[in-house]
Design an enzyme around this catalytic site. Sequence first.
Site, mmCIF file in Angstrom:
data_model
loop_
_atom_site.group_PDB
_atom_site.id
_atom_site.type_symbol
_atom_site.label_atom_id
_atom_site.label_comp_id
_atom_site.label_asym_id
_atom_site.label_seq_id
_atom_site.Cartn_x
_atom_site.Cartn_y
_atom_site.Cartn_z
ATOM 1 N N ASN A 124 -17.679 28.414 -21.263
ATOM 2 C CA ASN A 124 -18.339 27.359 -20.484
ATOM 3 C C ASN A 124 -18.023 27.461 -18.994
ATOM 4 O O ASN A 124 -16.877 27.719 -18.628
ATOM 5 C CB ASN A 124 -17.884 25.990 -20.995
ATOM 6 C CG ASN A 124 -18.248 25.780 -22.450
ATOM 7 O OD1 ASN A 124 -19.294 26.222 -22.912
ATOM 8 N ND2 ASN A 124 -17.356 25.138 -23.195
ATOM 9 N N SER A 178 0.821 -1.217 0.000
ATOM 10 C CA SER A 178 0.000 0.000 0.000
ATOM 11 C C SER A 178 0.856 1.268 0.000
ATOM 12 O O SER A 178 0.322 2.371 0.031
ATOM 13 C CB SER A 178 -0.914 0.003 1.226
ATOM 14 O OG SER A 178 -0.146 -0.169 2.409
ATOM 15 N N GLN A 236 -7.080 -2.134 4.454
ATOM 16 C CA GLN A 236 -6.086 -1.369 3.706
ATOM 17 C C GLN A 236 -6.744 -0.602 2.557
ATOM 18 O O GLN A 236 -6.229 0.409 2.093
ATOM 19 C CB GLN A 236 -5.011 -2.315 3.168
ATOM 20 C CG GLN A 236 -3.884 -1.626 2.440
ATOM 21 C CD GLN A 236 -2.682 -2.533 2.306
ATOM 22 O OE1 GLN A 236 -2.001 -2.827 3.281
ATOM 23 N NE2 GLN A 236 -2.425 -3.007 1.103
ATOM 24 N N GLU A 266 -19.375 23.017 -13.304
ATOM 25 C CA GLU A 266 -19.687 21.715 -13.914
ATOM 26 C C GLU A 266 -18.817 20.603 -13.327
ATOM 27 O O GLU A 266 -19.285 19.501 -13.063
ATOM 28 C CB GLU A 266 -19.458 21.767 -15.426
ATOM 29 C CG GLU A 266 -20.526 22.512 -16.185
ATOM 30 C CD GLU A 266 -20.168 22.600 -17.658
ATOM 31 O OE1 GLU A 266 -20.674 21.785 -18.434
ATOM 32 O OE2 GLU A 266 -19.366 23.491 -18.034
ATOM 33 N N THR A 303 -40.260 27.175 -8.190
ATOM 34 C CA THR A 303 -40.556 25.798 -7.796
ATOM 35 C C THR A 303 -40.786 25.077 -9.122
ATOM 36 O O THR A 303 -41.307 25.682 -10.073
ATOM 37 C CB THR A 303 -41.805 25.684 -6.897
ATOM 38 O OG1 THR A 303 -42.920 26.219 -7.603
ATOM 39 C CG2 THR A 303 -41.620 26.468 -5.592
ATOM 40 N N HIS A 304 -40.375 23.843 -9.197
ATOM 41 C CA HIS A 304 -40.463 23.079 -10.459
ATOM 42 C C HIS A 304 -39.702 23.776 -11.590
ATOM 43 O O HIS A 304 -40.020 23.592 -12.762
ATOM 44 C CB HIS A 304 -41.923 22.863 -10.887
ATOM 45 C CG HIS A 304 -42.812 22.397 -9.777
ATOM 46 N ND1 HIS A 304 -43.034 21.073 -9.497
ATOM 47 C CD2 HIS A 304 -43.503 23.099 -8.842
ATOM 48 C CE1 HIS A 304 -43.845 20.975 -8.450
ATOM 49 N NE2 HIS A 304 -44.139 22.200 -8.029
ATOM 50 N N TYR A 326 -8.995 -6.697 13.126
ATOM 51 C CA TYR A 326 -8.412 -6.157 11.895
ATOM 52 C C TYR A 326 -8.427 -7.201 10.781
ATOM 53 O O TYR A 326 -8.143 -8.379 11.008
ATOM 54 C CB TYR A 326 -6.965 -5.699 12.140
ATOM 55 C CG TYR A 326 -6.322 -5.210 10.852
ATOM 56 C CD1 TYR A 326 -6.482 -3.898 10.432
ATOM 57 C CD2 TYR A 326 -5.601 -6.084 10.028
ATOM 58 C CE1 TYR A 326 -5.930 -3.459 9.238
ATOM 59 C CE2 TYR A 326 -5.050 -5.648 8.836
ATOM 60 C CZ TYR A 326 -5.214 -4.340 8.446
ATOM 61 O OH TYR A 326 -4.684 -3.910 7.264
ATOM 62 N N LYS A 361 -8.097 3.559 2.413
ATOM 63 C CA LYS A 361 -7.371 4.817 2.275
ATOM 64 C C LYS A 361 -7.668 5.575 0.990
ATOM 65 O O LYS A 361 -7.953 6.777 1.019
ATOM 66 C CB LYS A 361 -5.867 4.571 2.394
ATOM 67 C CG LYS A 361 -5.504 4.229 3.815
ATOM 68 C CD LYS A 361 -4.108 3.708 3.944
ATOM 69 C CE LYS A 361 -4.023 2.865 5.195
ATOM 70 N NZ LYS A 361 -4.887 1.661 5.170
ATOM 71 N N LYS A 381 -18.177 30.281 -27.429
ATOM 72 C CA LYS A 381 -18.492 29.633 -26.163
ATOM 73 C C LYS A 381 -17.651 30.114 -24.991
ATOM 74 O O LYS A 381 -16.456 30.347 -25.107
ATOM 75 C CB LYS A 381 -18.287 28.125 -26.297
ATOM 76 C CG LYS A 381 -19.266 27.481 -27.248
ATOM 77 C CD LYS A 381 -20.548 27.129 -26.569
ATOM 78 C CE LYS A 381 -20.372 25.806 -25.845
ATOM 79 N NZ LYS A 381 -21.644 25.347 -25.315
ATOM 80 N N SER A 417 -14.403 26.777 -26.114
ATOM 81 C CA SER A 417 -14.544 25.552 -26.880
ATOM 82 C C SER A 417 -13.509 25.558 -27.987
ATOM 83 O O SER A 417 -13.171 26.606 -28.534
ATOM 84 C CB SER A 417 -15.948 25.488 -27.480
ATOM 85 O OG SER A 417 -15.959 24.646 -28.611
ATOM 86 N N ASN A 435 -1.564 -2.621 13.246
ATOM 87 C CA ASN A 435 -3.021 -2.487 13.266
ATOM 88 C C ASN A 435 -3.472 -1.253 14.048
ATOM 89 O O ASN A 435 -4.317 -0.484 13.577
ATOM 90 C CB ASN A 435 -3.660 -3.753 13.849
ATOM 91 C CG ASN A 435 -3.397 -4.966 12.974
ATOM 92 O OD1 ASN A 435 -2.874 -4.833 11.870
ATOM 93 N ND2 ASN A 435 -3.754 -6.148 13.456
HETATM 94 N N1 ARG Z 1 -0.987 -1.341 5.416
HETATM 95 C C1 ARG Z 1 -1.875 -1.884 6.381
HETATM 96 C C2 ARG Z 1 -3.223 -1.175 6.291
HETATM 97 O O1 ARG Z 1 -3.296 -0.195 5.686
HETATM 98 C C3 ARG Z 1 -1.320 -1.721 7.746
HETATM 99 C C4 ARG Z 1 -1.791 -2.723 8.713
HETATM 100 C C5 ARG Z 1 -1.358 -4.064 8.322
HETATM 101 N N2 ARG Z 1 -1.568 -5.024 9.327
HETATM 102 C C6 ARG Z 1 -1.444 -6.326 9.096
HETATM 103 N N3 ARG Z 1 -1.643 -7.107 10.084
HETATM 104 N N4 ARG Z 1 -1.162 -6.795 7.924
HETATM 105 O O2 ARG Z 1 -4.230 -1.613 6.841
#
Ligand code: ARG
Length: 464
Positions: free
Chosen positions: A290, A28, A327, A295, A160-161, A322, A330, A288, A282, A115
């Site tokens: 825009n 990650s 993961q 938007e 309205t509408h 956990y 994020k 144009k 455009s 964790n």
């Molecule tokens: N990169 C992991 C996450 O975002 C960190 C925690 C990982 N923990 C584990 N027991 N593999 O959740």
Amino acid sequence: MSSEKTNQSWGGRFSEPVDAFVARFTASVDFDKRLYRHDILGSQAHARMLTQAGVLSEAERDAIVAGLDEIRGEIEAGTFEWRVDLEDVHMNIEARLTERLGVVGKKLHTGRSRNDQVATDIRLWLRDEIDAILVELNRLQAGLLQLAETEADTIMPGFTHLQTAQPVTFGHHLLAWFEMLSRDHERLVDCRKRVNRMPLGSAALAGTTYPIQRQVTCELLGFEAIGGNSLDGVSDRDFAIEFCAAASLAMMHLSRCSEELVLWTSAQFQFIDLPDRFCTGSSIMPQKKNPDVPELVRGKTGRVFGALTGLLTLMKGQPLAYNKDNQEDKEPLFDAADTLRDSLRAFADMVPAIKPRREIMREAARRGFSTATDLADYLVRKGLPFRDCHEIVGHAVKYGVDSGKDLAEMSLDELRRFSDQIEQDVFAVLTLEGSVNARDHIGGTAPAQVRAAVQRGRTLLAQR
Ligand code: ARG
């Protein structure tokens, strides 16, 4: 065992290296390196606490704290080498610390787990994000109050509408946006309280055998409270979901405002002008201009709704505690926060630059029998029941449609064909100013009420 491919952090138990693709698939670091600052803050607080608890010596603590400061420096200078084989931000930083400090670096992870580390990092990060978002939200709301005050007397059709309904003031319309955003502010502030609870100390899931002092890390990190259960602490991401829900509502509001800006800048409405810097042209149609910024805000709203749905779905099947599924929390969370923050920033920049075309708004309000309700209310004041008045005015409007005349353009004789209760004083209520001034109560569209609401809004902003 080929040690260069086996992750050193858990190599002991493994008899073959992680498959190269699996290493990439499970990593990650490409996205969670963004948490580095908060990861370091959390680690420094943890090291300080371990010293108070008698687990680390003061010299070890000082080396760790200083080493982490230097690593932050490397990251910010762009000299830090992020390694995918080290999986995530936590292990990259820890490995570098050990590289620098040797055996002392290896002591940092005593009494904690990734964790509780990651759960802590995300909360610290999100707390800062919410604060930055609230700054943009405040700026936007202050801009709305300013424009609403300038446009307190500007008359436009209320819809309205999307059909002309009754005249309103442009200031009043802008203050409707202000109200929506005030609730978004409340929601984010409320959500922040639940973000700001500390999971650190939950360790992997069950807590730790070391004599940790969670009130120490809690205070060092500025958390409002200590999470009361270690299983829950490492597991739930409801705080992130709640943020995405609040962000979704805020984006929904910005999207509605965007839709109105798009309509108002169109050749059909021409209610406002947006400066060129918020628009693009455009490549084929030279005429144009825009309204790209509104938007795009409208379009980006979908990403945030997607983040909310994604995180709800991510969480719903997970048993305690956990799971690696988490993961995946994020990227949607980062994207939702970035999108909301950027959209608010764009709006905060754009709102003070809105140029209303007052004559066109006024003319649009004059058309479309927008004072029909005022005529009905007038007849009620003359003693007629409202339903009868409604019908009388309906006949007058039909006559107006057939003869091409607005109510205010009819003569007294013409109006009296529909009711002999109508007298010369009717014309005062048929004017646009008469109509808006008459709605003179808290929350009404009268210019005096708009000015009062602007003052209330300023007091609210000052109290934040
Ligand atoms: N990169 C992991 C996450 O975002 C960190 C925690 C990982 N923990 C584990 N027991 N593999 O959740």
